[in-house]
Enzyme design. Structure first.
Site, short mmCIF file in Angstrom:
data_model
loop_
_atom_site.label_atom_id
_atom_site.label_comp_id
_atom_site.label_asym_id
_atom_site.label_seq_id
_atom_site.Cartn_x
_atom_site.Cartn_y
_atom_site.Cartn_z
N ASN A 27 1.03 -1.04 -0.02
CA ASN A 27 -0.13 -0.06 0.03
C ASN A 27 0.99 1.11 -0.15
OD1 ASN A 27 -1.86 1.89 0.59
ND2 ASN A 27 -2.75 1.19 2.23
N ARG A 48 -2.52 -1.75 -3.65
CA ARG A 48 -3.80 -1.26 -3.29
C ARG A 48 -3.56 0.02 -4.38
NH1 ARG A 48 -4.79 3.64 1.18
NH2 ARG A 48 -7.05 4.37 0.34
N HIS A 57 -11.78 4.33 -0.46
CA HIS A 57 -11.91 3.11 0.68
C HIS A 57 -12.58 2.16 0.73
CE1 HIS A 57 -10.92 7.36 2.98
NE2 HIS A 57 -9.92 6.63 2.88
N ARG A 59 -7.40 17.73 3.75
CA ARG A 59 -8.34 17.61 2.58
C ARG A 59 -9.77 18.23 3.22
NH1 ARG A 59 -8.31 11.78 0.24
NH2 ARG A 59 -6.51 11.35 1.62
N GLU A 67 -7.22 -3.75 5.31
CA GLU A 67 -7.34 -3.67 3.72
C GLU A 67 -6.32 -4.59 3.26
OE1 GLU A 67 -6.60 0.32 4.78
OE2 GLU A 67 -7.98 1.13 3.43
#
Ligand code: ADP
Length: 397
Positions: free
Chosen positions: A9, A94, A182, A242, A380
């Site tokens: 990732n 990912r 996500h 963000r 993940e």
């Protein structure tokens, strides 16, 4: 020799990795670790399945001149040197954006990479690093099978209306739609929810993935119905750096009145806003929670207020709420953020057991609550390992 799957990732300044035994993925990762601070002050940390630290080896030689390509080459050397009994059979990555065409993982080919490169403008702070990591692995281990797992795929089941912007139809037709992100984290939650809440898992569930990037997903039958992120990973919740959802008129104002160009606006929205922009101190929730600066508290308040509004909005898309799940760095660790968000949602019937919440317990709603509130650590990497195994085995690797 244990055949193993390497999961990567790659972020802008970090590389997280995990190694899974191919024959028994469900036993969990044999190794997990990360290199953080790449190109500035790189640090390495890793542990085995029992939680023991493992040798640093060649990573001790990293400095500010060590690039992401070096880190991947070092990782493959390190695995070879210190874990001679492992044979890396495939690598799973990912990849944040899969665009219109991928509702599941894909084997990496040159044609796939070309298609994914075209999506860089839609995920400018993630996609280049994700694709570069695939290239570095190919350079260091030619012939190793690689699989791309997309954060957008899980949301391909969203309601058609939930995917649309109210824009002229030709833009919608060319792919200016709400993709959502996500998805690997949400897929993991969809997998494990039945273990924790039984049949309620098939009901109306909202998962709040609150990390450096933050989003929420409304699920029914453990499929995505709607999500807070959209065309890019900027939309929706306030995040570490963000801004989240913003009146598009602000962008026109910045361009027309402030003379800002696209690159400047991109930096403002992706890197200088969110918790960092509002607090003026830090993008890190943990730091803000211990700060006495007035704007630190206001940043936390805004984060929680916006998150609660999103829960209420998403509940409309699934006609109510049976369970609310918190995950990722803030969701798993910040009792304060969870308490503040849930306090805004008390009118909906969301209630917390303060002691359970303070302990980051699995079930944090009071016994017998109508709406279950849970804290479930995300994984993940487990989803990427499974997809990589499935695709490489079926490809005869
Ligand atoms: P990513 O993987 O997207 O980089 P994480 O899921 O690791 O992000 O989440 C990072 C966020 O989690 C940071 O804002 C960090 O401050 C927050 N966090 C981690 N631990 C705690 C804690 N104990 N209390 C409050 N916030 C925490």
């Amino acid at each position: 020799m244990t055949k193993a799957i390497l999961v990567l990732n790659a972020g802008s300044s970090s590389l997280k990795f995990a190694v899974y035994p191919e024959a028994s993925l469900s036993t969990g990762a044999l190794l997990r670790g990360q290199v953080a601070g790449i190109a500035t002050e790189p640090t390495f940390s890793a542990h085995d399945a029992a939680g023991n630290r493992v040798p640093v080896g060649c990573f001790a030689q990293m400095d500010s001149a060590t690039g992401s390509d070096d880190v991947i080459r070092m990782l493959l050397d390190w695995l070879h040197t210190h874990f001679a009994g492992l044979k890396i059979k495939a690598a799973g990555h990912r990849v944040v954006h899969g665009g219109l065409h991928f509702s599941g993982p894909a084997l990496v080919t040159d044609a796939l990479l070309e298609e994914l490169k075209a999506l860089v403008p839609l995920a400018p702070i993630h996609q280049p690093q994700n694709l570069a990591a695939i290239g570095y692995v190919a350079a260091s281990a030619p012939g190793l099978q690689q699989v791309a797992c997309f954060d957008t795929s899980f949301h391909s089941t969203q309601d058609p209306l939930a995917k649309m912007f109210a824009l002229p139809r030709d833009l919608t037709d060319e792919g200016v739609i709400r993709y959502g992100f996500h998805g690997l984290s949400y897929e993991y939650m969809a997998d494990v929810l039945p273990e924790h809440i039984g049949a309620k898992a098939e009901g109306r569930v909202i998962v709040a993935h609150l990390g450096s990037g933050a989003s929420m997903c409304a699920m029914k039958d453990r499929r995505s119905v709607a999500t807070s992120m959209g065309f890019t990973a900027l939309d929706g919740l306030m995040m570490g750096r963000r801004c989240g959802a913003i009146d598009p008129g602000v962008l026109l104002y910045l361009m027309q009145e402030k003379g800002m160009g696209a690159a400047e606006i991109e930096t403002l929205l992706y890197r200088e806003s969110g918790l960092l922009g509002v607090s003026g101190i830090s993008n890190d929730m943990g730091v803000l929670e211990t700060s006495t600066a007035p704007h630190a508290q206001q940043a936390i308040d805004l984060f929680c207020f916006r998150a609660a509004r999103e829960v209420a909005s998403l509940a409309t898309t699934i006609s109510g709420l049976d369970a609310l799940v918190f995950t990722a760095g803030i969701g798993e660790n910040s009792a304060k953020a969870r308490a503040d968000i849930c306090a805004h949602l008390k009118w909906m019937g969301v209630d917390l057991d303060p002691d359970a919440n303070a302990q980051n317990a699995l079930h944090i709603s009071p016994q017998g609550a109508i709406i279950d509130v849970l804290v479930i650590p995300t994984d993940e990497e487990a989803i990427i390992a499974r997809a990589t195994q499935a695709l490489t085995v079926s490809a005869g690797a």
